[in-house]
Design an enzyme around this catalytic site. Structure first.
Site, PDB file in Angstrom:
ATOM      1  N   GLU A   8      33.071  51.738  51.332  1.00  0.00           N
ATOM      2  CA  GLU A   8      33.706  50.416  51.236  1.00  0.00           C
ATOM      3  C   GLU A   8      32.770  49.322  51.735  1.00  0.00           C
ATOM      4  O   GLU A   8      32.682  48.244  51.156  1.00  0.00           O
ATOM      5  CB  GLU A   8      35.022  50.420  52.020  1.00  0.00           C
ATOM      6  CG  GLU A   8      36.065  51.300  51.345  1.00  0.00           C
ATOM      7  CD  GLU A   8      37.292  51.496  52.177  1.00  0.00           C
ATOM      8  OE1 GLU A   8      37.180  51.945  53.335  1.00  0.00           O
ATOM      9  OE2 GLU A   8      38.388  51.194  51.683  1.00  0.00           O
ATOM     10  N   GLU A  39      39.810  59.593  52.238  1.00  0.00           N
ATOM     11  CA  GLU A  39      40.888  59.265  53.169  1.00  0.00           C
ATOM     12  C   GLU A  39      42.173  60.068  52.940  1.00  0.00           C
ATOM     13  O   GLU A  39      42.865  60.418  53.888  1.00  0.00           O
ATOM     14  CB  GLU A  39      41.198  57.770  53.103  1.00  0.00           C
ATOM     15  CG  GLU A  39      40.122  56.890  53.703  1.00  0.00           C
ATOM     16  CD  GLU A  39      39.050  56.496  52.721  1.00  0.00           C
ATOM     17  OE1 GLU A  39      38.895  57.176  51.689  1.00  0.00           O
ATOM     18  OE2 GLU A  39      38.343  55.509  53.006  1.00  0.00           O
TER      19      GLU A  39
HETATM   20  N1  T1G Z   1      34.791  59.834  62.580  1.00  0.00           N
HETATM   21  C1  T1G Z   1      34.574  60.435  63.773  1.00  0.00           C
HETATM   22  N2  T1G Z   1      33.878  61.596  63.928  1.00  0.00           N
HETATM   23  C2  T1G Z   1      33.384  62.150  62.803  1.00  0.00           C
HETATM   24  C3  T1G Z   1      33.579  61.583  61.515  1.00  0.00           C
HETATM   25  C4  T1G Z   1      34.314  60.367  61.435  1.00  0.00           C
HETATM   26  N3  T1G Z   1      34.501  59.733  60.274  1.00  0.00           N
HETATM   27  N4  T1G Z   1      32.969  62.402  60.606  1.00  0.00           N
HETATM   28  C5  T1G Z   1      32.427  63.413  61.303  1.00  0.00           C
HETATM   29  N5  T1G Z   1      32.677  63.269  62.608  1.00  0.00           N
HETATM   30  C6  T1G Z   1      32.211  64.157  63.685  1.00  0.00           C
HETATM   31  C7  T1G Z   1      32.800  65.542  63.574  1.00  0.00           C
HETATM   32  O1  T1G Z   1      34.055  65.595  64.218  1.00  0.00           O
HETATM   33  C8  T1G Z   1      31.749  66.361  64.294  1.00  0.00           C
HETATM   34  O2  T1G Z   1      31.950  66.144  65.686  1.00  0.00           O
HETATM   35  C9  T1G Z   1      30.435  65.664  63.917  1.00  0.00           C
HETATM   36  O3  T1G Z   1      30.810  64.328  63.528  1.00  0.00           O
HETATM   37  C10 T1G Z   1      29.719  66.325  62.769  1.00  0.00           C
HETATM   38  O4  T1G Z   1      30.672  66.431  61.717  1.00  0.00           O
HETATM   39  C11 T1G Z   1      38.493  52.383  56.620  1.00  0.00           C
HETATM   40  C12 T1G Z   1      40.146  54.530  57.045  1.00  0.00           C
HETATM   41  C13 T1G Z   1      30.392  63.418  57.036  1.00  0.00           C
HETATM   42  C14 T1G Z   1      30.609  65.316  55.404  1.00  0.00           C
HETATM   43  O5  T1G Z   1      36.766  61.341  56.166  1.00  0.00           O
HETATM   44  O6  T1G Z   1      33.583  64.748  55.941  1.00  0.00           O
HETATM   45  O7  T1G Z   1      36.825  55.572  56.610  1.00  0.00           O
HETATM   46  O8  T1G Z   1      32.255  68.580  66.304  1.00  0.00           O
HETATM   47  O9  T1G Z   1      30.629  68.944  61.683  1.00  0.00           O
HETATM   48  O10 T1G Z   1      29.474  69.406  58.343  1.00  0.00           O
HETATM   49  O11 T1G Z   1      39.029  53.195  54.489  1.00  0.00           O
HETATM   50  O12 T1G Z   1      31.831  65.152  58.915  1.00  0.00           O
HETATM   51  O13 T1G Z   1      30.043  67.443  66.600  1.00  0.00           O
HETATM   52  O14 T1G Z   1      31.988  66.797  68.056  1.00  0.00           O
HETATM   53  O15 T1G Z   1      31.799  67.617  59.856  1.00  0.00           O
HETATM   54  O16 T1G Z   1      27.496  67.763  58.378  1.00  0.00           O
HETATM   55  C15 T1G Z   1      36.611  58.633  56.109  1.00  0.00           C
HETATM   56  C16 T1G Z   1      34.768  62.809  57.542  1.00  0.00           C
HETATM   57  C17 T1G Z   1      37.163  58.268  57.447  1.00  0.00           C
HETATM   58  C18 T1G Z   1      34.446  61.708  56.517  1.00  0.00           C
HETATM   59  C19 T1G Z   1      29.473  65.649  57.603  1.00  0.00           C
HETATM   60  N6  T1G Z   1      35.476  59.520  56.266  1.00  0.00           N
HETATM   61  N7  T1G Z   1      33.570  63.562  57.875  1.00  0.00           N
HETATM   62  O17 T1G Z   1      29.768  67.029  57.618  1.00  0.00           O
HETATM   63  O18 T1G Z   1      29.257  67.580  60.057  1.00  0.00           O
HETATM   64  S1  T1G Z   1      38.604  57.244  57.341  1.00  0.00           S
HETATM   65  C20 T1G Z   1      35.673  60.848  56.300  1.00  0.00           C
HETATM   66  C21 T1G Z   1      33.114  64.528  57.021  1.00  0.00           C
HETATM   67  C22 T1G Z   1      38.007  55.774  56.697  1.00  0.00           C
HETATM   68  C23 T1G Z   1      38.374  53.556  55.687  1.00  0.00           C
HETATM   69  C24 T1G Z   1      39.009  54.801  56.160  1.00  0.00           C
HETATM   70  C25 T1G Z   1      31.934  65.310  57.524  1.00  0.00           C
HETATM   71  C26 T1G Z   1      30.588  64.899  56.883  1.00  0.00           C
HETATM   72  P1  T1G Z   1      31.522  67.306  66.736  1.00  0.00           P
HETATM   73  P2  T1G Z   1      30.672  67.740  60.808  1.00  0.00           P
HETATM   74  P3  T1G Z   1      28.939  68.030  58.567  1.00  0.00           P
END
Ligand code: T1G
Length: 706
Positions: free
Chosen positions: A110, A130
């Site tokens: 976004e 999301e």
């Molecule tokens: N927020 C906080 N922590 C996050 C995070 C996030 N978005 N994404 C990953 N982490 C942490 C995760 O908990 C882990 O922590 C570490 O990073 C490594 O992640 C406004 C409302 C990007 C594909 O849904 O899909 O944006 O265990 O083990 O396998 O419209 O992380 O090390 O303490 O998964 O390499 C939308 C979610 C949010 C993406 C990487 N975004 N993340 O995968 O590493 S809502 C998502 C993933 C939003 C807007 C809306 C995956 C990854 P720890 P990992 P990975």
């Protein structure tokens, strides 16, 4: 606050680099840092264009999901800074180019779409995941995406949440160019090429919003697909409503609609459940007392004993992870049968487009079927996957003990037997551990890692690390009968059979739980697994059954008539040649005559009672596992049920579900069942009683143990 966004310049181009590892989430300070950089660049006459790039391994991967946990807990948090940033980016007087590598997801995409241009390396991905968190894009993504890619592409990205590769994003119009070579340099060059031109605002682009008829068709198709793929979930339909508004309303009004829908989803239990599942899947990999200092042994070769359903499936899991794997049987016939099943599974995956033929050939080349022990002395891990018989397993482990190299991991795939007893058959119990795969092993993501009393920290750490490499969700569980998943599954299945014995048809019982969100009803699952499995185990433990306590009998009665479920074509349901289920008209007669003889009262249960009796049976047994120490945290139990038993992720798992209902209500209902049925099982677990009395929750219990 640490500087989360670095400002640098490359001659006349400002470069803003987000430094918020590990995924450059839009945590507090990041949107503010980007906005400050944009302002600084616009105030500097020497600067003609701006590049926004992610430091480390990825562009911005979304809003910081922990912010939503704060909102759920009423501790503030929100999207305010992100929303302000979107306007500042789009209204920048100088063009802003998003330079994308890794994953531009959610708020990350976004932010990129509020920039004037987007360039990416070929390996990058873009997505709006999301809905997988029970919410929808809340940063105007449902309004800008249709303006870049059209309604059809946008509604699929927003409603189903799956990312797309850079080439597809470029073809759709989301990315403006694919950068060959070094991203930063390519992005700076692109920025320089558009410097001095009027930056195009995505919010003002209308050329892709065209055709009402096509848009209506795309929206309608997405709704049908959402009902199928995301059954019971509300966020996908909210996302579809938001994208639908994008072509019907002016941009500002569409954003208002998106904000209303986003808020409604965020307030709902489904986002609480899915966010719990998201973090839970990562929490279970963290084992208290086993830190990063514990040595993890590299697993570069494997050897599997047994080529049956489980042995063959486990062999495929290793091959799919690129690990050479030997598969040993005792007869050529059994070995050939095992390899034929593996080949058939791969062929089906090619037919479904999941694997290419080349990929399958590469995987098959990693598998060595054999009758001998050749290579078992050099394998880094030996996995036993033979028949569930303790004597046989002990014999095999004694034999492996004399063959496997020092330091090899010796894993049993047993689903219920005592790991300590198996380990005692070797001189190296510290190397023995349970790797309980779930059938079909090459499909189900759950891997219960069963620690024996002697299992070393290194073998545990190696097993947790290996689970990730095998693309499994590894959950460490204790060595009680049935470990975590199957121990809870016992009372869950028992209640489902009790309900049939009390006069409720299998269709009603399974239907209620299917409507609750379970992938399959408990009776259909028992038919699938084979009623004879439980029947044999029950006979083995019959001597332990308390006299005078009611046990489920109907499954045994079906087995005594040779009806084992799908494998014999008849169980609680009857199955045609394609294993399609239909009612077994005999089963209620059997139930009625058994119930009459056993003095079991007949009464029709409501959907609510069916769900409460089955799901609270899971919760009560789960609480016992926690207090007995066989499950580390309640979230571990939830992750087991989401990944091994088809529990709906949008409910968070049985323990999260109980938290959302309220432990006071759950405990009171369990007490009521105790009075009504007089069954000892319905005595509330002491931990559940304590948490309920304190007005607490399983999540709070976990936090107390962190
Ligand atoms: N927020 C906080 N922590 C996050 C995070 C996030 N978005 N994404 C990953 N982490 C942490 C995760 O908990 C882990 O922590 C570490 O990073 C490594 O992640 C406004 C409302 C990007 C594909 O849904 O899909 O944006 O265990 O083990 O396998 O419209 O992380 O090390 O303490 O998964 O390499 C939308 C979610 C949010 C993406 C990487 N975004 N993340 O995968 O590493 S809502 C998502 C993933 C939003 C807007 C809306 C995956 C990854 P720890 P990992 P990975």
């Amino acid at each position: 606050m640490p500087n989360l966004v670095n400002y640098s310049t490359d001659l006349d181009v400002a470069v803003l680099t987000v430094e918020n590892p590990p995924v450059n989430a839009l945590s507090p300070g990041v949107p503010e840092g980007i906005a400050a950089g944009v302002a600084q660049a616009n105030a500097d006459a020497a600067i003609r264009a701006i590049v926004l790039i992610g430091g480390g391994r990825t562009f911005i991967a979304g809003a910081d999901i922990r912010e939503f946990e704060k909102i759920h807990a009423g501790q503030g948090g929100g999207l305010g800074a992100i929303m302000s940033l979107l306007g500042e980016l789009e209204n920048s007087g100088k063009p802003v180019v998003a330079a994308i590598h890794g994953t531009a997801l959610g708020g990350g995409l976004e932010v990129a779409m509020a920039c004037h241009y987007r360039v990416a390396v070929a390996s990058a991905q873009a997505g709006q995941p999301e809905v997988k968190l029970g919410i929808i894009p809340g940063g105007e993504g449902t309004q800008r995406l249709p303006r870049l890619a059209g309604v059809a592409a946008a509604v699929n990205l927003c409603a189903f949440g799956d990312p797309i590769p850079a080439a597809q994003a470029h073809a759709a119009g989301i990315f403006d160019a694919i950068v060959e070579g070094e991203l930063r340099a390519g992005a700076v060059e692109f920025a320089r090429s558009v410097a001095g031109t009027k930056p195009p605002k995505t919010s003002e682009r209308m050329e892709k919003l065209g055709d009402a008829a096509a848009n209506e068709a795309a929206i309608a198709a997405a709704r049908v697909e959402a009902n199928k793929r995301m059954r019971g979930q509300t966020a996908p339909h909210a996302a579809i409503d938001a994208v639908d508004a994008a072509w019907r309303l002016p941009f500002a009004d569409g954003c208002k609609k998106e904000a209303e829908l986003f808020e409604a989803c965020l307030k709902g239990d489904q986002s609480k459940g899915l966010i719990h599942a998201f973090f839970g899947e990562r929490t279970v990999a963290k084992i208290p007392g086993i830190g990063k200092d514990v040595p993890v042994m590299p697993i570069r070769s494997a050897a599997v004993i047994g080529a049956g359903t489980m042995g063959g499936g486990i062999t495929m899991v290793y091959a799919n992870a690129g690990i050479p794997v030997r598969m040993k049987e005792t007869t050529q016939e059994a070995l050939d049968k095992g390899m034929a099943t593996i080949r058939r599974n791969y062929e089906n995956s090619v037919k479904r487009g999941r694997f290419t033929q080349e990929y399958v050939e590469q995987r098959l080349a990693l598998i060595t079927p054999q009758l001998s022990w050749d290579g078992f002395d050099t394998a880094d891990i030996v996995v036993e996957a033979v028949f569930e018989n303790m004597e046989l397993k002990k014999k095999i482990f004694a034999e492996i003990d004399g063959i496997a190299k020092a330091g090899a991991v010796l894993a049993s795939n047993t689903s219920t037997l005592d790991i300590d007893a198996i380990a005692a058959a070797t001189k190296r119990p510290e190397s023995v551990i349970g790797h309980h795969f779930f059938s079909p092993a090459n499909v189900m993501r759950l891997l219960e890692i069963v620690r024996g009393k002697a299992s070393s920290d290194s073998v545990i750490a190696t097993s947790m690390d290996l689970a990730k490499k095998l693309r499994k969700v590894g959950v460490l569980v204790g060595n009680c009968r049935g470990f975590v998943g199957n121990r809870m599954f016992g009372p869950y299945c028992r209640e489902s059979i009790f309900l049939v014995e009390e006069g409720n048809t299998p269709e009603r019982v399974d239907g209620a739980l299917y409507r609750f969100g379970m992938a399959m009803g408990p009776l259909a699952v028992q038919d699938l697994a084979g009623l004879d499995v439980g029947w044999r185990i029950r006979k083995e433990y019959k001597h332990l059954e308390e006299a005078g306590v009611r046990h489920a009998e109907l499954d045994s009665l079906l087995c005594e008539q040779g009806h084992y479920g799908q494998k014999t074509g008849k169980g609680f349901f009857v199955y045609d040649a394609n294993r399609k289920a239909s009612p077994n008209v005999e089963v209620m007669g059997m139930a009625a005559s058994y119930a009459a003889g056993a003095g079991i009262g007949q009464r029709e249960a409501s959907d609510e009672e069916i769900v409460e009796r089955c799901v609270y049976a899971l919760v009560n047994e789960g609480a016992r596992l926690l207090e007995e120490g066989f499950a580390l945290r309640s979230v571990d139990i939830d992750i087991v049920y989401l990944n091994g038993y088809g529990f709906p992720a949008w409910r968070g798992g049985p323990m999260k579900y109980a938290d959302l209902v309220g432990l006071g209500k759950v405990c009171a209902k369990i007490r009521e069942f105790g009075v009504r049925f007089g069954h000892p099982f319905w005595k509330p677990a002491p931990l559940l009683e304590r948490l309920a009395a304190e007005g607490s929750s399983f999540s709070a219990y976990d936090r107390g143990k962190a």
